[in-house]
Design a protein around this motif. Structure first.
Motif, short mmCIF file in Angstrom:
data_model
loop_
_atom_site.label_atom_id
_atom_site.label_comp_id
_atom_site.label_asym_id
_atom_site.label_seq_id
_atom_site.Cartn_x
_atom_site.Cartn_y
_atom_site.Cartn_z
N GLU A 1 0.84 -1.20 0.00
CA GLU A 1 0.00 0.00 0.00
C GLU A 1 0.87 1.25 0.00
OE1 GLU A 1 -3.00 0.34 -0.55
OE2 GLU A 1 -4.25 -1.19 0.39
N ARG A 2 0.38 2.30 -0.63
CA ARG A 2 1.13 3.55 -0.68
C ARG A 2 0.35 4.73 -0.10
NH1 ARG A 2 2.36 3.66 -6.95
NH2 ARG A 2 0.19 2.94 -6.89
N ARG A 3 -0.99 4.64 -0.19
CA ARG A 3 -1.79 5.77 0.27
C ARG A 3 -3.21 5.31 0.58
NH1 ARG A 3 -3.82 11.13 -3.16
NH2 ARG A 3 -4.93 12.09 -1.42
N PHE A 4 -3.79 5.92 1.61
CA PHE A 4 -5.21 5.71 1.90
C PHE A 4 -5.95 7.03 1.75
CE2 PHE A 4 -3.98 1.68 3.52
CZ PHE A 4 -5.13 0.91 3.53
N ARG A 5 -7.21 6.91 1.35
CA ARG A 5 -8.07 8.08 1.22
C ARG A 5 -9.31 7.90 2.08
NH1 ARG A 5 -5.78 7.56 -3.89
NH2 ARG A 5 -5.17 9.52 -4.90
N LEU A 6 -9.79 9.01 2.62
CA LEU A 6 -11.06 9.01 3.34
C LEU A 6 -12.19 9.12 2.34
CD1 LEU A 6 -12.86 9.29 5.92
CD2 LEU A 6 -12.46 11.77 5.75
N VAL A 7 -13.19 8.27 2.49
CA VAL A 7 -14.42 8.36 1.70
C VAL A 7 -15.57 8.51 2.68
CG1 VAL A 7 -15.95 7.19 0.07
CG2 VAL A 7 -13.47 6.94 -0.16
N LEU A 8 -16.43 9.50 2.44
CA LEU A 8 -17.61 9.74 3.28
C LEU A 8 -18.86 9.50 2.44
CD1 LEU A 8 -16.49 13.01 5.14
CD2 LEU A 8 -16.34 10.66 5.96
#
Length: 245
Positions: A62-69
């Motif tokens: 993994e390189r990056r996580f994003r918040l999803v709402l």
């Protein structure tokens, strides 16, 4: 709408994966005084501590996580892994990477249960439309101005005396504890304002004690405040997903 464990996970996991913070710093920031357990992690048959999940991220590449709402009618950014959309809608949030997605569910005040979804073989979702921090900030300002008349008509200051203080705080310097080092000051300011407005929305969308609100009045109120709610959601997402230069 003010607590975003998925946002904290996304921002701290990304900071650790990109070398901007240490494993111990990231884990301490994520845990606080709360116990975190993760179920569904690849290679783990039982629920494991959150630290195990952090270690697994790097193993998976993994390189990056994003918040999803996600909200009903708008689940952009969520991969179509079985069960993910339903759980993320219930929680109102998810942290999404390339190989894993995680959804938090508070259990009381001292435990957060995370459910991990393996995204191996799941088609990636279309890229979420992420505006710049300044664009999100401008949209939030416009939404606040448009909602001002509605807030006055609702007479929130009388029913909820904390509302004027929350609104006055929008101009105060940002103080958002628990964010990684190097976080963009614009992101901190935007997140601070959005969290205050989220609290105002929670009050505005709750019938005042003793108030006789008809179904039609409640619907009109909700419609009038929806643009502000959308702008707050976009601002929180942009703030947590900002990558320092």
């Amino acid at each position: 709408m003010h607590d975003f464990p998925a946002g904290r996970f996304a921002v701290w996991a990304t900071a650790w994966l990109t070398g901007r913070t240490s494993y111990d710093e990231a884990l301490d920031a994520l845990l606080g005084d709360t116990a975190h357990r993760v179920s569904g992690l690849p290679g783990a048959e039982e629920a494991v501590p959150l630290g195990w999940a952090l270690t697994t991220l790097r193993t998976l590449g993994e390189r990056r996580f994003r918040l999803v709402l996600p909200v009903a009618g708008d689940v952009r950014g969520l991969p179509r892994a079985p069960g993910l959309t339903e759980l993320a809608l219930d929680a109102g949030q998810a942290a999404v990477g390339e190989r894993l997605a995680l959804v938090p569910e508070p259990v009381g005040t001292e435990v957060v249960q995370w459910t991990a979804f393996d995204l191996d073989g799941v088609p990636p979702p279309p890229p979420a439309v992420e505006g710049s921090l300044r664009a999100a900030s401008g949209a939030l300002d416009l939404a606040v101005g448009d909602a001002a008349r509605t807030l006055v008509d609702l007479d929130l200051a009388r029913w909820h005396p904390e509302v004027p203080t929350l609104l006055a705080g929008l101009a105060q310097p940002a103080h958002v504890p628990g964010m990684p080092p190097g976080t963009d000051p614009v992101a901190l300011s935007l997140l601070s304002r959005a969290q205050r407005l989220a609290r105002v929305l929670d009050l505005a969308l709750t019938d005042a004690p003793g108030a006789a609100v008809t179904t039609g009045q409640a619907a009109a109120r909700d419609d009038a405040l929806r643009p502000l709610s959308d702008a707050v959601r976009a601002a929180v997402t942009a703030a947590f997903n900002a990558i320092p230069r």
